[in-house]
Scaffold this motif. Structure first.
Motif, PDB file in Angstrom:
ATOM      1  N   GLY A  89       0.813  -1.217   0.000  1.00 12.09           N
ATOM      2  CA  GLY A  89       0.000   0.000   0.000  1.00 12.09           C
ATOM      3  C   GLY A  89       0.844   1.263   0.000  1.00 12.09           C
ATOM      4  O   GLY A  89       0.540   2.220  -0.738  1.00 12.09           O
ATOM      5  N   SER A  90       1.911   1.257   0.791  1.00  8.98           N
ATOM      6  CA  SER A  90       2.787   2.435   0.851  1.00  8.98           C
ATOM      7  C   SER A  90       3.459   2.683  -0.497  1.00  8.98           C
ATOM      8  O   SER A  90       3.564   3.829  -0.941  1.00  8.98           O
ATOM      9  N   GLU A  91       3.894   1.596  -1.140  1.00  5.88           N
ATOM     10  CA  GLU A  91       4.557   1.750  -2.436  1.00  5.88           C
ATOM     11  C   GLU A  91       3.601   2.319  -3.474  1.00  5.88           C
ATOM     12  O   GLU A  91       3.970   3.178  -4.283  1.00  5.88           O
ATOM     13  N   ARG A  92       2.355   1.863  -3.449  1.00  2.00           N
ATOM     14  CA  ARG A  92       1.376   2.375  -4.408  1.00  2.00           C
ATOM     15  C   ARG A  92       1.084   3.850  -4.156  1.00  2.00           C
ATOM     16  O   ARG A  92       0.952   4.651  -5.085  1.00  2.00           O
ATOM     17  N   ILE A  93       1.006   4.229  -2.882  1.00  4.89           N
ATOM     18  CA  ILE A  93       0.753   5.640  -2.551  1.00  4.89           C
ATOM     19  C   ILE A  93       1.917   6.511  -3.004  1.00  4.89           C
ATOM     20  O   ILE A  93       1.729   7.581  -3.600  1.00  4.89           O
ATOM     21  N   PHE A  94       3.144   6.054  -2.729  1.00  4.39           N
ATOM     22  CA  PHE A  94       4.323   6.800  -3.179  1.00  4.39           C
ATOM     23  C   PHE A  94       4.325   6.955  -4.698  1.00  4.39           C
ATOM     24  O   PHE A  94       4.620   8.027  -5.229  1.00  4.39           O
ATOM     25  N   SER A 114      19.362  10.228  -9.220  1.00  4.07           N
ATOM     26  CA  SER A 114      19.317  10.526  -7.788  1.00  4.07           C
ATOM     27  C   SER A 114      17.879  10.526  -7.266  1.00  4.07           C
ATOM     28  O   SER A 114      17.614  10.032  -6.158  1.00  4.07           O
ATOM     29  N   TYR A 115      16.942  11.035  -8.069  1.00  4.78           N
ATOM     30  CA  TYR A 115      15.542  11.092  -7.629  1.00  4.78           C
ATOM     31  C   TYR A 115      14.952   9.686  -7.527  1.00  4.78           C
ATOM     32  O   TYR A 115      14.336   9.324  -6.511  1.00  4.78           O
ATOM     33  N   GLY A 116      15.136   8.884  -8.566  1.00  9.23           N
ATOM     34  CA  GLY A 116      14.599   7.527  -8.546  1.00  9.23           C
ATOM     35  C   GLY A 116      15.245   6.670  -7.483  1.00  9.23           C
ATOM     36  O   GLY A 116      14.574   5.885  -6.804  1.00  9.23           O
ATOM     37  N   LEU A 117      16.568   6.795  -7.313  1.00  5.52           N
ATOM     38  CA  LEU A 117      17.278   6.001  -6.312  1.00  5.52           C
ATOM     39  C   LEU A 117      16.857   6.383  -4.893  1.00  5.52           C
ATOM     40  O   LEU A 117      16.783   5.530  -4.013  1.00  5.52           O
ATOM     41  N   THR A 118      16.561   7.664  -4.695  1.00  4.94           N
ATOM     42  CA  THR A 118      16.105   8.107  -3.372  1.00  4.94           C
ATOM     43  C   THR A 118      14.794   7.438  -2.988  1.00  4.94           C
ATOM     44  O   THR A 118      14.627   6.961  -1.860  1.00  4.94           O
ATOM     45  N   PHE A 119      13.856   7.381  -3.918  1.00  5.68           N
ATOM     46  CA  PHE A 119      12.571   6.737  -3.632  1.00  5.68           C
ATOM     47  C   PHE A 119      12.702   5.226  -3.535  1.00  5.68           C
ATOM     48  O   PHE A 119      11.911   4.588  -2.830  1.00  5.68           O
ATOM     49  N   LEU A 120      13.685   4.663  -4.207  1.00  4.81           N
ATOM     50  CA  LEU A 120      13.866   3.211  -4.160  1.00  4.81           C
ATOM     51  C   LEU A 120      14.579   2.773  -2.889  1.00  4.81           C
ATOM     52  O   LEU A 120      14.169   1.803  -2.238  1.00  4.81           O
ATOM     53  N   ILE A 121      15.651   3.482  -2.504  1.00  5.07           N
ATOM     54  CA  ILE A 121      16.481   3.073  -1.369  1.00  5.07           C
ATOM     55  C   ILE A 121      16.067   3.762  -0.069  1.00  5.07           C
ATOM     56  O   ILE A 121      16.153   3.157   1.009  1.00  5.07           O
ATOM     57  N   GLY A 122      15.612   5.019  -0.159  1.00  6.51           N
ATOM     58  CA  GLY A 122      15.300   5.789   1.049  1.00  6.51           C
ATOM     59  C   GLY A 122      14.337   5.093   2.005  1.00  6.51           C
ATOM     60  O   GLY A 122      14.657   4.896   3.191  1.00  6.51           O
ATOM     61  N   PRO A 123      13.144   4.687   1.557  1.00  7.13           N
ATOM     62  CA  PRO A 123      12.225   3.993   2.468  1.00  7.13           C
ATOM     63  C   PRO A 123      12.795   2.706   3.029  1.00  7.13           C
ATOM     64  O   PRO A 123      12.504   2.344   4.178  1.00  7.13           O
ATOM     65  N   ALA A 124      13.619   1.992   2.238  1.00  4.48           N
ATOM     66  CA  ALA A 124      14.228   0.755   2.737  1.00  4.48           C
ATOM     67  C   ALA A 124      15.167   1.040   3.907  1.00  4.48           C
ATOM     68  O   ALA A 124      15.190   0.301   4.896  1.00  4.48           O
TER      69      ALA A 124
END
Length: 315
Positions: A34-39, A55-65
């Motif tokens: 659910g969180s991934e879909r909302i993001f 940098s933008y895509g990697l931030t959303f991919l790695i940041g929450p992890a």
């Protein structure tokens, strides 16, 4: 409520209690998806700029992890039992030279803390949105060769705009690049799932094969530890309430406080250590090992006071 209905309710409640780990992981998986879909739908907007995509895509991919890993470590009771006070006394990390026991605890803590980050990475890569944005912004020769091999120079220039469908290339070429990016992302996602499942299976098999006790005894120890923690919280709340009432009564009555039995500092230190099984002992926790000791120290704590946010022993 009738008797059959009450029995059915108790059966369901017992089942849910026995399966609380499975339910917890299922809830974690649903929350991650659910969180991934909302993001993806609400906050993520790929800039489609060669200087910002990666940098933008990697931030959303790695940041929450990374955040989920930090939360997993933060809520880990064994980790804090092992690390609390180790800056003042480093030997508390591995008491009596028990390095293998400490290493096992760290591996167990880290493996549990990695469950949520691995779920996030798997779900995010299977969806592909973040990966598409990040990789499309790379100008590395290897990336260009993979996606733009045998194609015109326009492919090199328009690749960062592919995730936004703003590419000036023909629609069929744009869709082809998008499908390639998504396929790579999903392959990575499934690779993480397969590797994680394989490592978990091998690790569990290795742990059980080297166990010094039987499977049923390990099951009993797990149940005991859960019950001990539950009862500890009940006893701690009860004793804390009694101690608070005793101190308030002494204060308002303006009298000396009544004697109150309370474990000393060394006792707290001993039962706070992480327990590792030994063949010559048949204890299921550090608390049981402490209370069954013949030479245990019964002298009470006389002056526990609060300094900042921690209890210290007055000398």
């Amino acid at each position: 409520m009738s008797v059959p209905a009450m029995d059915s309710f108790k059966t369901v409640l017992k089942f849910l209690t026995n399966q609380k780990s499975t339910i917890g992981y299922s809830f974690m998986a649903i929350f991650t998806i659910g969180s991934e879909r909302i993001f993806s739908m609400v906050s993520f907007q790929c800039p489609c700029n060669p200087k910002q995509n990666f940098s933008y895509g990697l931030t959303f991919l790695i940041g929450p992890a990374v955040v989920l890993l930090a939360i997993g470590l933060f809520v880990s009771t064994p980790l804090w039992r092992l690390c609390t006070g180790c800056c003042l006394n480093p030997f508390k990390l591995c008491p009596k030279g028990n390095f293998m026991g400490c290493l096992q605890v760290f591996v167990k803590v880290l493996s549990k803390a990695c469950i949520a980050p691995v779920m996030w990475l798997s779900v995010a890569l299977l969806n592909g949105t973040f990966y598409e944005c990040a990789v499309s912004g790379l100008k590395e020769n290897m990336v260009i060769q993979i996606f733009c091999k045998n194609k015109t120079r326009a492919c090199h220039d328009e690749l960062p705009r592919v995730p936004c469908t703003k590419s000036q290339q023909p629609p069929n070429e744009n869709m082809e690049l998008l499908l390639m990016l998504r396929a790579q992302s999903q392959i990575l996602g499934w690779s993480i799932i397969i590797i994680s499942a394989t490592v978990a299976l091998i690790g569990t098999c290795f742990k059980n094969c080297r166990s010094k006790v039987s499977y049923l005894q390990l099951t009993f120890q797990k149940i005991y530890m859960e019950k001990e923690q539950e009862r500890f919280e009940v006893f701690a709340e009860d004793y804390a309430t009694k101690l608070a009432e005793r101190n308030l009564k002494s204060f308002f009555d303006n009298k000396s406080p009544e004697p109150f039995p309370f474990p000393n500092h060394n006792a707290w230190e001993e039962i706070s250590a992480v327990y590792t099984y030994k063949e010559r002992e048949q204890y299921y926790s550090t608390l049981q090992r402490y209370v069954e000791r013949a030479d245990r120290d019964y002298s009470p704590e006389k002056h526990p006071v609060l300094e900042g946010q921690e209890f210290i022993e007055m000398t």
